[in-house]
Design a protein around this motif. Structure first.
Motif, mmCIF file in Angstrom:
data_model
loop_
_atom_site.group_PDB
_atom_site.id
_atom_site.type_symbol
_atom_site.label_atom_id
_atom_site.label_comp_id
_atom_site.label_asym_id
_atom_site.label_seq_id
_atom_site.Cartn_x
_atom_site.Cartn_y
_atom_site.Cartn_z
ATOM 1 N N SER A 108 0.837 -1.210 0.000
ATOM 2 C CA SER A 108 0.000 0.000 0.000
ATOM 3 C C SER A 108 0.864 1.250 0.000
ATOM 4 C CB SER A 108 -0.926 0.021 1.212
ATOM 5 O OG SER A 108 -1.871 -1.008 1.116
ATOM 6 N N TYR A 109 1.958 1.209 0.754
ATOM 7 C CA TYR A 109 2.871 2.351 0.790
ATOM 8 C C TYR A 109 3.455 2.621 -0.596
ATOM 9 C CZ TYR A 109 6.888 5.275 1.805
ATOM 10 O OH TYR A 109 7.809 6.298 1.794
ATOM 11 N N LEU A 110 3.894 1.570 -1.270
ATOM 12 C CA LEU A 110 4.484 1.748 -2.602
ATOM 13 C C LEU A 110 3.470 2.333 -3.587
ATOM 14 C CD1 LEU A 110 6.691 -1.451 -2.933
ATOM 15 C CD2 LEU A 110 7.458 0.918 -2.718
ATOM 16 N N VAL A 111 2.243 1.846 -3.550
ATOM 17 C CA VAL A 111 1.191 2.387 -4.425
ATOM 18 C C VAL A 111 0.955 3.854 -4.080
ATOM 19 C CG1 VAL A 111 -1.272 2.262 -5.002
ATOM 20 C CG2 VAL A 111 0.084 0.163 -4.861
ATOM 21 N N PHE A 112 0.847 4.156 -2.801
ATOM 22 C CA PHE A 112 0.632 5.527 -2.333
ATOM 23 C C PHE A 112 1.797 6.427 -2.761
ATOM 24 C CE2 PHE A 112 0.863 8.734 1.142
ATOM 25 C CZ PHE A 112 -0.377 9.336 0.945
ATOM 26 N N TYR A 113 3.007 5.927 -2.591
ATOM 27 C CA TYR A 113 4.204 6.691 -2.956
ATOM 28 C C TYR A 113 4.223 6.971 -4.458
ATOM 29 C CZ TYR A 113 9.068 8.046 -3.503
ATOM 30 O OH TYR A 113 10.209 8.737 -3.802
ATOM 31 N N ILE A 114 3.996 5.955 -5.258
ATOM 32 C CA ILE A 114 4.026 6.116 -6.719
ATOM 33 C C ILE A 114 2.962 7.103 -7.186
ATOM 34 C CG2 ILE A 114 3.600 4.916 -8.915
ATOM 35 C CD1 ILE A 114 5.030 2.454 -7.552
ATOM 36 N N LEU A 115 1.746 6.984 -6.654
ATOM 37 C CA LEU A 115 0.675 7.919 -7.036
ATOM 38 C C LEU A 115 1.053 9.359 -6.694
ATOM 39 C CD1 LEU A 115 -2.512 5.892 -6.040
ATOM 40 C CD2 LEU A 115 -1.695 6.395 -8.355
ATOM 41 N N ASN A 116 1.614 9.557 -5.503
ATOM 42 C CA ASN A 116 2.041 10.902 -5.102
ATOM 43 C C ASN A 116 3.225 11.377 -5.929
ATOM 44 O OD1 ASN A 116 0.812 12.343 -2.506
ATOM 45 N ND2 ASN A 116 0.489 10.123 -2.362
ATOM 46 N N PHE A 117 4.133 10.480 -6.231
ATOM 47 C CA PHE A 117 5.296 10.830 -7.038
ATOM 48 C C PHE A 117 4.849 11.348 -8.407
ATOM 49 C CE2 PHE A 117 8.874 10.085 -9.844
ATOM 50 C CZ PHE A 117 9.955 10.476 -9.071
ATOM 51 N N VAL A 118 3.944 10.611 -9.039
ATOM 52 C CA VAL A 118 3.430 11.021 -10.356
ATOM 53 C C VAL A 118 2.688 12.349 -10.243
ATOM 54 C CG1 VAL A 118 1.812 10.420 -12.209
ATOM 55 C CG2 VAL A 118 3.368 8.680 -11.285
#
Length: 158
Positions: A108-118
């Protein structure tokens, strides 16, 4: 947005008690025994997300539900505890990312991080605030950047 049954919109007015993920910290009430049983506040959360983390642990560890009670009213004098500055917005992001990683796990953290990164990568060219958030993400959103770690403890003689 992803689970409206469990987490209804914060903008929706409630007319009856409703199960929610968390309530504002200015009016979060729980039993002292529950607070103690889950270990109280996480001291890594210096500012922001303390009540969300606490609510999550009460739900997960004690299997208790969190409710918003719309018939209850209160006055929160001043309405906010910090000024609006990049330093406080950075602290909010650090607490948010820490809380997601701690409570929802690595995937979940990785998905959250990637979405915020984009999101911030796309917005960075147009706003200095978004550039700063993007740079924070590039740096890994570490607790070492928290205001807590910048505190200086004074000796009683100082």
């Amino acid at each position: 947005m992803l689970n409206p049954g469990k987490y209804p919109s914060r903008k929706k007015p409630f007319s009856s008690p409703s199960r929610v993920g968390a309530v504002p910290g200015s009016f979060f009430i729980c039993r002292a025994a529950d607070f103690d049983e889950v270990g109280g506040f996480d001291t890594n959360l210096f500012l922001y997300y303390e009540e969300k983390d606490l609510a999550y642990r009460i739900e997960k560890d004690l299997r208790k539900e969190i409710y918003s009670l719309p018939q209850t009213t209160y006055v929160h004098l001043k309405g906010k505890s910090t000024s609006s500055s990049y330093v406080t917005k950075k602290e909010l992001k650090i607490s948010q990312f820490y809380s997601v990683r701690k409570n929802l796990g690595t995937l979940s953290y990785l998905v959250f991080y990637i979405l915020n990164f984009v999101k911030f990568a796309l917005k960075a060219p147009f706003s200095s605030k978004n550039r700063k958030h993007f740079l924070l993400l590039l740096g890994g959103v570490s607790l070492t950047g928290s205001l807590k770690h910048q505190q200086k403890l004074l000796h009683p003689s100082e």
